[in-house]
Design an enzyme around this catalytic site. Structure first.
Site, PDB file in Angstrom:
ATOM      1  N   GLY A 214       0.808  -1.190  -0.046  1.00  0.00           N
ATOM      2  CA  GLY A 214      -0.159  -0.039  -0.004  1.00  0.00           C
ATOM      3  C   GLY A 214       0.988   1.316  -0.071  1.00  0.00           C
TER       4      GLY A 214
ATOM      5  CE  LYS B 145       4.421  -0.319   2.748  1.00  0.00           C
ATOM      6  NZ  LYS B 145       3.451  -0.816   1.721  1.00  0.00           N
ATOM      7  CB  THR B 146       2.971   0.041   6.584  1.00  0.00           C
ATOM      8  OG1 THR B 146       1.437  -0.121   6.539  1.00  0.00           O
ATOM      9  CG2 THR B 146       3.513  -0.267   7.994  1.00  0.00           C
TER      10      THR B 146
ATOM     11  CG  ASP C  78      -1.769  -0.474   8.198  1.00  0.00           C
ATOM     12  OD1 ASP C  78      -2.307   0.421   7.571  1.00  0.00           O
ATOM     13  OD2 ASP C  78      -2.058  -1.647   7.613  1.00  0.00           O
TER      14      ASP C  78
ATOM     15  CG  ASP D  94       2.972  -9.673   5.004  1.00  0.00           C
ATOM     16  OD1 ASP D  94       3.366 -10.485   5.897  1.00  0.00           O
ATOM     17  OD2 ASP D  94       1.922  -9.739   4.755  1.00  0.00           O
TER      18      ASP D  94
ATOM     19  NE  ARG E 133      -2.245  -4.248  -0.801  1.00  0.00           N
ATOM     20  CZ  ARG E 133      -1.606  -4.000   0.334  1.00  0.00           C
ATOM     21  NH1 ARG E 133      -0.548  -4.566   0.689  1.00  0.00           N
ATOM     22  NH2 ARG E 133      -1.936  -2.909   0.724  1.00  0.00           N
TER      23      ARG E 133
HETATM   24  P1  FBP Z   1       0.774  -1.946   3.531  1.00  0.00           P
HETATM   25  O1  FBP Z   1       0.697  -2.666   4.784  1.00  0.00           O
HETATM   26  O2  FBP Z   1       0.911  -2.565   2.322  1.00  0.00           O
HETATM   27  O3  FBP Z   1       1.452  -0.673   3.701  1.00  0.00           O
HETATM   28  O4  FBP Z   1      -0.881  -1.477   3.295  1.00  0.00           O
HETATM   29  C1  FBP Z   1      -1.848  -0.756   4.468  1.00  0.00           C
HETATM   30  C2  FBP Z   1      -3.203  -0.474   3.867  1.00  0.00           C
HETATM   31  O5  FBP Z   1      -3.181   0.904   3.601  1.00  0.00           O
HETATM   32  C3  FBP Z   1      -3.922  -0.904   4.885  1.00  0.00           C
HETATM   33  O6  FBP Z   1      -4.134  -0.101   5.922  1.00  0.00           O
HETATM   34  C4  FBP Z   1      -5.246  -1.259   4.056  1.00  0.00           C
HETATM   35  O7  FBP Z   1      -6.090  -2.357   4.699  1.00  0.00           O
HETATM   36  C5  FBP Z   1      -4.650  -1.937   2.993  1.00  0.00           C
HETATM   37  O8  FBP Z   1      -3.511  -1.325   2.671  1.00  0.00           O
HETATM   38  C6  FBP Z   1      -5.541  -1.711   1.742  1.00  0.00           C
HETATM   39  O9  FBP Z   1      -4.897  -2.024   0.629  1.00  0.00           O
HETATM   40  P2  FBP Z   1      -5.258  -2.260  -0.895  1.00  0.00           P
HETATM   41  O10 FBP Z   1      -5.870  -0.588  -1.273  1.00  0.00           O
HETATM   42  O11 FBP Z   1      -4.470  -2.840  -1.693  1.00  0.00           O
HETATM   43  O12 FBP Z   1      -6.762  -2.985  -0.728  1.00  0.00           O
END
Ligand code: FBP
Length: 573
Positions: A101, A222-223, A225, A196, A165
């Protein structure tokens, strides 16, 4: 026809030129482009490496050591300013992948790596693999030159090369990627991703070392979250900006809510698993209710318990004449309710096993078929859910086998259940208020925002630091910049072996080595601070309105880190 950007060979412009031609920059964008991110003192000139003690993984030491014989136990390293510089480094090439993300600041990681590389030798080159790990496996890449980088400094988004992803986990993928690394004479690969993706970076580093590929792998945390953190990684980048964007909008909603005094706003906030974002926004905005998934799990709360708590607050507020309020709901909540967790876990297996057959059924048939495969307790719970939620829980999993919680409308589920319960209470004469609702989901609004000064500085430093880790010949390390609540001059830069952050966890039915996720610590200061205010916030109207991110102005306003980070570092907010 594929756009030029996705071609296999190097190309000069591709999608970038299309974007650039269309882009007329605003005054703010132009001013922001000129912002020079601040670097820690140690990275401002030549650096030397201070090597620490050998390390151990956080748990399952024997298993992790056996799985990572070449990269286990490496020392933590720290950079210091080198008083006797003037070495001319041999030129080398580096590749980067943006994974998962989007998170604000990604472009500054890239520009930090670029500037770090050029500071070592002007001949160094940087290549970006397109659309995440898939670009690496399929050999889709572009060279990132000074003129391209210039267009993306201090901007949000990952659009410079795109993200994806695809899970990078199989030796065939590693071998395929190695071909393009060798073709481009790339000495090191930087993977910018969450827990991951950084786990996969460690696996790749070990694999390349084992086969003598002579390619280093470095991770960058990065994230939005905020769940990739520990003693050495104080926060993942993007969390600060995303929370400030959400807090601004929650504040605006609260002002509206307190003006009209007629709605309950149920606001779901991103954060796939951990509730860090919801907690940070609650500290910033002081809503009437903020649910914390980790607390729900620890107290083994049921959906019914959560609904009862919300009804209690709504009815107590109604007694005060207030039929309005705000409720923050973390995105991952549903998976933390123990009974739902058990249902989701069984659903994962059912969907994996019967995916082909289920994909051919219409909605009603699908629900019936899934229901018939579940064990009795889970089947009963599944049947009790509103149809839309049951269907959302049955959607395809992401590439890591996770349920896509961002697609589950927990905010609606809760408000519907609360409305139903309040009706029952009204029939018993226990409630006589009004309950009108509005629903919101904030996630994508913040993931690509222009980074705050904190994230702009932090990400630039992480990228610059990654270039130094490569130059020091290290592999299997994560770029680490610490001491983040102090002025950036005093930040500590270095690297931490990724294996040090790992433990064994069950994934798709198998025990796997993974970076330990940092959930909200119920003994930590951010949660305790919120818990100490909770009752007062519920039964009063003490909203805060943090306002928009400020880029220019006094440092105490513009450079302020998140409240979570401040509290975790023992500071007051
Ligand atoms: P990452 O862990 O890859 O940084 O992504 C976080 C996130 O933004 C979450 O908060 C959310 O659940 C998810 O990505 C949504 O991803 P997508 O837009 O690919 O469905």
């Amino acid at each position: 026809m594929q756009p030029e950007k996705y071609c296999r060979r190097p190309h000069s412009r591709g999608l970038i030129s299309i974007t650039l031609r269309k882009m007329k920059k605003s005054v703010l964008q132009r001013a922001r482009a000129d912002y020079q991110p601040k670097l820690p003192k140690a990275l401002q000139g030549s650096v030397k490496v201070k090597v620490g003690e050998a390390t151990e993984s956080v748990a399952n030491q024997k298993e992790i050591k056996d799985l990572f014989p070449h990269t286990y136990g490496m020392p933590v390293v720290e950079f210091e300013a080198d008083e006797n510089p003037a070495r001319v480094e041999e030129p080398f090439n580096v590749g980067i992948i943006l994974s998962g993300g989007q998170a604000p600041g990604g472009h500054n990681v890239v520009s930090g790596i670029f500037d770090g590389l050029k500071s070592l030798n002007k001949e160094n080159r940087l290549y970006g693999f397109l659309m995440g790990p898939a670009g690496f496996i399929n050999h889709q890449y572009m060279e990132l030159t000074a003129s391209i980088i210039k267009e993306y400094r201090n901007t949000g988004g990952f659009d410079i090369i795109g993200s994806g992803r695809t899970k990078l986990e199989k030796p065939e993928q590693f071998d395929e990627g190695l071909k393009i690394l060798k073709e481009l004479n790339i000495k090191a690969l930087v993977i910018i991703g969450g827990d991951d993706s950084n786990t996969n970076a460690a696996v790749l580093a070990e694999y390349y070392k084992n086969i003598g590929a002579d390619v280093q792998v470095i991770g960058v945390p990065k994230t939005i979250d905020g769940d990739l953190k520990n003693e050495w990684i104080e926060t993942s980048f993007g969390f600060d900006t995303a929370c400030k964007v959400y807090s601004e909008v929650i504040g605006n909603i609260q002002r509206d809510c307190n003006s009209a005094k007629k709605y309950y706003h149920f606001i779901k906030l991103m954060g796939r698993s951990a509730s860090h974002i919801a907690l940070e926004c609650a500290l910033e905005t002081q809503p009437n209710i903020c649910l914390i998934s980790e607390e729900v799990q620890a107290k083994r709360m049921t959906l019914d318990n959560i609904v009862s708590y919300i009804c209690y607050v709504v009815s107590e507020r109604a007694k005060l004449g207030w039929n309005f309020g705000t409720v923050l709901v973390p995105e991952g909540l549903i998976e933390f309710i123990p009974s739902m967790k058990s249902l989701i876990s069984e659903l994962n297996d059912v969907i994996e096993e019967h995916n082909e057959q289920l994909s051919e059924l219409d909605e009603v048939e699908k629900l019936e078929a899934i229901h018939s495969y579940l064990t009795p307790t889970n089947a009963e719970l599944y049947k009790s859910l509103p149809k839309n939620i049951a269907l959302q829980l049955s959607l395809d999993r992401d590439s890591h086998g996770n349920v896509q919680v961002s697609l589950i409308e927990t905010e609606s589920l809760l408000s519907e259940m609360v409305a139903k319960r309040l009706e029952e209470m009204a029939a018993e004469g226990e409630y006589s208020g009004k309950f009108n609702t509005q629903h919101h989901f904030f996630g994508y609004e913040g993931r690509c925002a222009d980074p705050t000064n904190f994230d702009a500085d932090y990400t630039y430093a992480l990228g610059y630091n990654a270039a130094m880790l490569i130059n020091a010949g290290l592999t299997g390390y994560m770029s680490s910049v610490r001491n983040l609540t102090e002025p950036s001059e005093k930040w500590i830069a270095g690297g931490i072996p990724i294996t040090m952050m790992m433990n064994m966890e069950r994934r798709k039915g198998e025990m796997k080595p993974v970076i330990q996720k940092a959930l909200v610590n119920l003994n930590g200061r951010p949660y305790l601070k919120f818990a100490s205010m909770r009752e007062t916030l519920a039964l009063n109207t003490l909203y805060q309105y943090p306002g928009p991110i400020q880029y220019f102005g006094p440092s105490e306003i513009c450079d302020r880190p998140s409240m979570t980070l401040l509290l975790e570092h023992g500071k007051e907010i």
